[in-house]
Design an enzyme around this catalytic site. Sequence first.
Site: not given
Length: 203
Positions: A41, A46, A63
């Site tokens: 990711t 985030c 996430h």
Amino acid sequence: MSAAAAEVAVNQYFDRYFDRQATKILPGEYYATKEPEVIVTVLGSCVAACIRDKVSGIGGMNHFLLPLDGSAEPGKPTQSARYGAYAMELLINEVIKLGGRRERLEAKVFGGAAVLRGMLLNDVGKRNAEFVEQYLRNEHIPIAAADLLLDFPRKVYFFPETGQVWVKRIKTIKNDTIFEREREYRQRVKQDVESGSVDLFEE
């Protein structure tokens, strides 16, 4: 919680560098596996939690981003906290469903940078980082490693089988893809909160 706010990742490909199957996690997604895969990711404000059964090697990653929420009352969880808790439970439950044992879980956490433009005054990244650390303490899941806050995005590669994590700090950003994904995701989550679709864990 609507499907727009939390989904199983479906973006899979074969990573030639690591010579194995890979799954890419986008904002609002999660994925767990018992196979020798890599989960990838890219994080700005985030956070991602990598949760793993340290004995079996079953593990996964999420996430997520806490929505901004002005509904806080003393002694009561906010809608934001409920959303974050739900995002964490989705991943933990998936790891357990695949055969992981809750008492053997450990976590590695990443992200929460001050990079989401237009939201820096709200300390969005800091709130996300503080939430994930507090949640794991409350659930008695030890944090084996962390790379949080600061002011740059990160690309994270997680190998559940071994627990290894590679983190690439992105010092030079060539386009706005990271920011646009998080901005669009935040808007979806905000709509979920306003509609009451994350009113979870009532006592």
